[in-house]
Each structure stands twice: as structure tokens, then as C-alpha cells.
Enzyme design. Structure first.
Site, mmCIF file in Angstrom:
data_model
loop_
_atom_site.group_PDB
_atom_site.id
_atom_site.type_symbol
_atom_site.label_atom_id
_atom_site.label_comp_id
_atom_site.label_asym_id
_atom_site.label_seq_id
_atom_site.Cartn_x
_atom_site.Cartn_y
_atom_site.Cartn_z
ATOM 1 N N HIS A 3 -7.116 -5.999 2.140
ATOM 2 C CA HIS A 3 -5.901 -5.264 2.953
ATOM 3 C C HIS A 3 -5.223 -6.311 3.815
ATOM 4 C CE1 HIS A 3 -6.632 -0.844 2.391
ATOM 5 N NE2 HIS A 3 -7.951 -1.291 2.157
ATOM 6 N N ASN A 44 -12.761 -3.201 2.730
ATOM 7 C CA ASN A 44 -13.779 -2.087 2.710
ATOM 8 C C ASN A 44 -14.459 -2.144 1.319
ATOM 9 O OD1 ASN A 44 -12.462 -0.648 4.936
ATOM 10 N ND2 ASN A 44 -11.042 0.193 3.832
ATOM 11 N N HIS A 82 -10.019 -5.240 -3.141
ATOM 12 C CA HIS A 82 -8.614 -5.603 -2.695
ATOM 13 C C HIS A 82 -8.931 -5.872 -1.246
ATOM 14 C CE1 HIS A 82 -9.542 -1.363 -2.439
ATOM 15 N NE2 HIS A 82 -9.150 -1.135 -1.266
ATOM 16 N N ASP A 119 0.904 -1.047 0.096
ATOM 17 C CA ASP A 119 -0.002 0.066 0.146
ATOM 18 C C ASP A 119 0.844 1.261 -0.107
ATOM 19 O OD1 ASP A 119 -3.158 0.551 0.832
ATOM 20 O OD2 ASP A 119 -1.809 2.447 1.129
ATOM 21 N N ILE A 120 0.478 2.250 -0.602
ATOM 22 C CA ILE A 120 1.365 3.398 -0.827
ATOM 23 C C ILE A 120 1.264 4.157 0.494
ATOM 24 C CG2 ILE A 120 -0.328 5.129 -1.739
ATOM 25 C CD1 ILE A 120 1.590 5.606 -3.954
ATOM 26 N N GLY A 136 -16.297 2.618 3.299
ATOM 27 C CA GLY A 136 -14.816 3.320 3.281
ATOM 28 C C GLY A 136 -14.130 2.799 2.175
ATOM 29 N N GLN A 137 -14.574 2.321 1.125
ATOM 30 C CA GLN A 137 -14.109 1.759 0.004
ATOM 31 C C GLN A 137 -13.684 2.989 -0.943
ATOM 32 O OE1 GLN A 137 -15.758 -1.285 -2.532
ATOM 33 N NE2 GLN A 137 -14.112 -1.177 -3.884
HETATM 34 P P1 5GP Z 1 -9.722 1.418 0.377
HETATM 35 O O1 5GP Z 1 -10.222 2.497 1.100
HETATM 36 O O2 5GP Z 1 -10.406 1.392 -0.924
HETATM 37 O O3 5GP Z 1 -9.826 -0.029 1.105
HETATM 38 O O4 5GP Z 1 -8.211 1.403 0.211
HETATM 39 C C1 5GP Z 1 -7.436 1.628 -0.868
HETATM 40 C C2 5GP Z 1 -6.118 1.724 -0.552
HETATM 41 O O5 5GP Z 1 -5.224 1.987 -1.770
HETATM 42 C C3 5GP Z 1 -5.424 2.773 0.303
HETATM 43 O O6 5GP Z 1 -5.084 2.186 1.560
HETATM 44 C C4 5GP Z 1 -4.539 3.579 -0.365
HETATM 45 O O7 5GP Z 1 -3.353 4.027 0.280
HETATM 46 C C5 5GP Z 1 -4.225 2.528 -1.286
HETATM 47 N N1 5GP Z 1 -3.669 3.205 -2.694
HETATM 48 C C6 5GP Z 1 -4.487 4.152 -3.299
HETATM 49 N N2 5GP Z 1 -3.591 4.600 -4.489
HETATM 50 C C7 5GP Z 1 -2.678 3.743 -4.652
HETATM 51 C C8 5GP Z 1 -1.583 3.727 -5.560
HETATM 52 O O8 5GP Z 1 -1.543 4.255 -6.501
HETATM 53 N N3 5GP Z 1 -0.666 2.573 -5.174
HETATM 54 C C9 5GP Z 1 -0.759 1.756 -3.912
HETATM 55 N N4 5GP Z 1 0.334 0.920 -4.019
HETATM 56 N N5 5GP Z 1 -1.783 2.079 -3.088
HETATM 57 C C10 5GP Z 1 -2.754 2.888 -3.500
#
Ligand code: 5GP
Ligand code: ZN
Length: 112
Positions: A100, A85, A98, A29-30, A91-92
Site C-alpha cells: 500500500h 500486510n 501488494h 485501492d477500491i 491483516g492480509q
Molecule cells: P490487504 O488487507 O490484503 O493488505 O489489502 C487489500 C486491499 O485491496 C484493501 O485495501 C482493499 O480495499 C483492496 N481491494 C480489494 N479488492 C479490490 C479490487 O477489486 N480492486 C481494487 N482496486 N482494490 C481492491
């Protein structure tokens, strides 16, 4: 369609890859919330757990079964956390399915 995780799968957006096979990609994750924070995604664009189809059930099983293998490969012997999420209300933020996987320092303090 402009999906950042599809771009990561294509290779047009860089990522720190942990694992890859024909069906899945795992990358860091970034913005990590814990010492280890990776995302497991299907390479095929699936929007969300919220809109999953019956034909996705086997893929979901394989995705979840990958989590302990990834955790072990990252040295998380004592355990790990998973989080999916789903939908805006869940919270998505990235609408490509994906899971986590968190582990190590900080992983048990993540607000869910
Ligand atoms: P969500 O809230 O949709 O479950 O999580 C999305 C996740 O994707 C977040 O933890 C965010 O930091 C990660 N993320 C968003 N953009 C990028 C990206 O360009 N590269 C990577 N490696 N992670 C990302
Ligand atoms: Zn996508």
C-alpha cells in the site's frame, strides 16, 4: 486459482491504473483510506511477504524502489506511507503480494 489481483493484471477485472511496466502494476485501492491510496503489485502471482523465497529478493527491492517514484508522480512531495500486510495474523485480505502507498489527507491517521 481465483485471485482478484491476477484478474486485474489480466484485465478481466477493471482497475484505475496509475503505472504499469513488464513486472509491476500500480492501481488505486477500491476503498481508499487516504486522499491517495494505491497498491503496487508484481504481475506474477506471489502470495505474501510471509512466504517469500530467496529468488524473490531482487523483485522486492524493485517493488519498494518503485514506491517513491509512484509517490512523486502522484504529487506527494512531502512524503508518503507504505504498508505490507502479511498473512492472516498480519491483516492480509488479498493473497497476492501488494504494498500500500498512502499520501495526502488522512495518510498519517491510518491505523496499522
Ligand atoms: P490487504 O488487507 O490484503 O493488505 O489489502 C487489500 C486491499 O485491496 C484493501 O485495501 C482493499 O480495499 C483492496 N481491494 C480489494 N479488492 C479490490 C479490487 O477489486 N480492486 C481494487 N482496486 N482494490 C481492491
Ligand atoms: Zn494473484
Amino acid at each position: 486459482m481465483d485471485c482478484i489481483f491476477c484478474r486485474i493484471v489480466e484485465g478481466s477485472l477493471p482497475s484505475r491504473k496509475v503505472y504499469e511496466d513488464e513486472e509491476f502494476l500500480v492501481f488505486h485501492d477500491i476503498h481508499p483510506f487516504a486522499a491517495v491510496h494505491v497498491l503496487i503489485i508484481p504481475k506474477r502471482h506471489v502470495e505474501s511477504l510471509q512466504s517469500i523465497k530467496e529468488s524473490d529478493e531482487a523483485m522486492l527491492g524493485r517493488l519498494m524502489a518503485l514506491a517513491p517514484r509512484i509517490a512523486a508522480s502522484l504529487g506527494l512531495e512531502s512524503g508518503f506511507r507504505t504498508l505490507i500486510n502479511s498473512g492472516v495474523g498480519g491483516g492480509q485480505e488479498v493473497f497476492h503480494l501488494h504494498a500500500h502507498v498512502f499520501g495526502g489527507e488522512g495518510s498519517v491517521r491510518i491505523p496499522t
